[in-house]
Design an enzyme around this catalytic site. Structure first.
Site, PDB file in Angstrom:
ATOM      1  N   SER A 127       4.163  42.949   6.256  1.00  0.00           N
ATOM      2  CA  SER A 127       3.295  43.096   5.228  1.00  0.00           C
ATOM      3  C   SER A 127       4.747  43.829   3.662  1.00  0.00           C
ATOM      4  O   SER A 127       5.054  43.325   4.012  1.00  0.00           O
ATOM      5  CB  SER A 127       2.378  44.150   5.107  1.00  0.00           C
ATOM      6  OG  SER A 127       1.417  43.700   4.183  1.00  0.00           O
ATOM      7  N   GLU A 224       3.787  34.188   4.272  1.00  0.00           N
ATOM      8  CA  GLU A 224       2.459  34.572   4.132  1.00  0.00           C
ATOM      9  C   GLU A 224       2.136  35.708   2.889  1.00  0.00           C
ATOM     10  O   GLU A 224       2.825  35.993   2.370  1.00  0.00           O
ATOM     11  CB  GLU A 224       2.364  35.462   5.180  1.00  0.00           C
ATOM     12  CG  GLU A 224       2.901  36.214   6.131  1.00  0.00           C
ATOM     13  CD  GLU A 224       1.588  37.642   6.265  1.00  0.00           C
ATOM     14  OE1 GLU A 224       0.737  37.475   5.728  1.00  0.00           O
ATOM     15  OE2 GLU A 224       2.172  39.382   5.406  1.00  0.00           O
ATOM     16  N   HIS A 289      -1.679  38.158   7.803  1.00  0.00           N
ATOM     17  CA  HIS A 289      -2.721  39.014   7.883  1.00  0.00           C
ATOM     18  C   HIS A 289      -3.950  38.625   8.251  1.00  0.00           C
ATOM     19  O   HIS A 289      -4.857  38.778   7.810  1.00  0.00           O
ATOM     20  CB  HIS A 289      -2.704  39.736   6.091  1.00  0.00           C
ATOM     21  CG  HIS A 289      -1.447  40.408   5.886  1.00  0.00           C
ATOM     22  ND1 HIS A 289      -0.418  39.965   5.071  1.00  0.00           N
ATOM     23  CD2 HIS A 289      -1.639  41.975   5.550  1.00  0.00           C
ATOM     24  CE1 HIS A 289       0.070  40.682   4.726  1.00  0.00           C
ATOM     25  NE2 HIS A 289      -0.617  42.430   5.202  1.00  0.00           N
TER      26      HIS A 289
END
Length: 322
Positions: A127, A224, A289
């Protein structure tokens, strides 16, 4: 490939972990739920690791509550963990936001000197930690692990997620081949290159900064994101395309798009923006995620078979202890 986009290079691999290793828990971005941090540390102890909390891992910025501590404090925690010869690996406790704010405050000259003296160590996170994966690659030349955060819900609740990370850390030879049962070809074919990437919005935000990677040429790009509707995924990909950052990329591996809206809409954007590159693209590869998350090494050469849904690394992500 243009002169301004040198090919993506392999990075130096850190050493694998062994039982008894001391590992650091840092918060380079958002504040940590203390109960989750305690639970994550207990799971690491179950692997016979000795987790050590950085001084500000439980902190919270006085006026910006979305940050774990001040930029200087978070940068100092990371730098001290990276330079400490007794620390074998550094785990990000969570993502959130803030790694970009502190990345330039780390003394990367000191980090490189410590790595030369004692060997580099794995950084594990995803992330917002994408900003640090890129800093490790560009400013330290070290491979990293795009893997779950130790105080994150997926790490705490999903055994396959934990087991894949554990094998990658302790038995890296057994994790050379990464495959997801959900993976399928968006654009079929095979490609090889050095892995790079992470969170799409973080990569787009890095463009134009002083130490940003020049481009993804020759690499296998892993992408992502979370909570970004289709038009914002489109915007980030279009920014990378317009900047020429995707010129010469060898292939693309797409992970999860949690809370980004109906996947059919996201898939249409991905096909529209990435299908024109003329390279293999695998989708729904199972990292990021999602409810279950694979650990994917960055900075190591691999072969992508988009048709079969496999990513096979030439060498283990972590090297043996000397």
């Amino acid at each position: 490939m243009t002169a301004g986009h040198p090919r993506t290079r392999t990075a130096e691999r850190p050493r694998r972990l062994v039982p008894g290793d001391r590992v650091a828990l840092v918060a380079p971005s958002g504040p940590i739920d203390p109960e989750r941090l305690d639970a994550g540390a207990d799971l690491l102890r179950g692997w016979d690791l000795d987790p050590v909390e950085a001084p500000h891992v439980r902190g919270r910025h006085a006026t910006l509550p979305y940050l774990a501590a001040t930029d200087g404090e978070r940068a100092r925690d990371l730098q001290e963990a990276l330079c400490d010869p007794d620390i074998a690996a550094v785990f990000a406790a969570r993502g959130g936001y803030g790694a970009q704010r502190m990345a330039d405050l780390v003394d990367w000259t000191a980090v490189r000197a410590a790595f030369r003296a004692h060997g580099p160590k794995p950084l594990i996170g995803f992330s917002d930690v994408t900003a640090l994966h890129e800093a490790f690659a560009v400013r330290a030349g070290v491979a990293t692990l795009h893997g779950p955060a130790v105080a994150g819900e997926v790490f705490l609740k999903d055994e396959p997620t934990r087991e894949h990370l554990r094998r990658t850390l302790f038995e890296p030879a057994s994790a050379r081949a990464v495959a997801s049962p959900t993976a399928r070809p968006l654009v079929p074919g095979r490609a090889s290159g050095v892995t790079l990437g992470g969170c799409l919005s973080l990569l787009a935000a890095d463009l134009g900064t002083p130490h940003a990677r020049a481009g993804a040429a020759g690499g296998l790009l892993l992408l992502e994101d979370v909570g970004e509707p289709a038009y914002r995924v489109d915007r980030a990909l279009t920014q990378l395309l317009r900047a020429g950052w995707l010129s010469g990329v060898a292939g693309v591996v797409l992970g999860s798009w949690a809370r980004c809206g109906p996947y059919e809409e996201i898939r249409a954007v991905l096909l529209d923006r990435l299908g024109r590159l003329g390279v293999p693209v695998a989708e729904e590869f199972g990292f990021g995620h999602g409810d279950s998350a694979l650990t994917v090494p960055l900075g190591v050469r691999a072969e992508l078979d988009a048709t079969a849904g496999t990513l096979t690394y030439d060498v283990p992500a972590l090297r043996e202890r000397s």
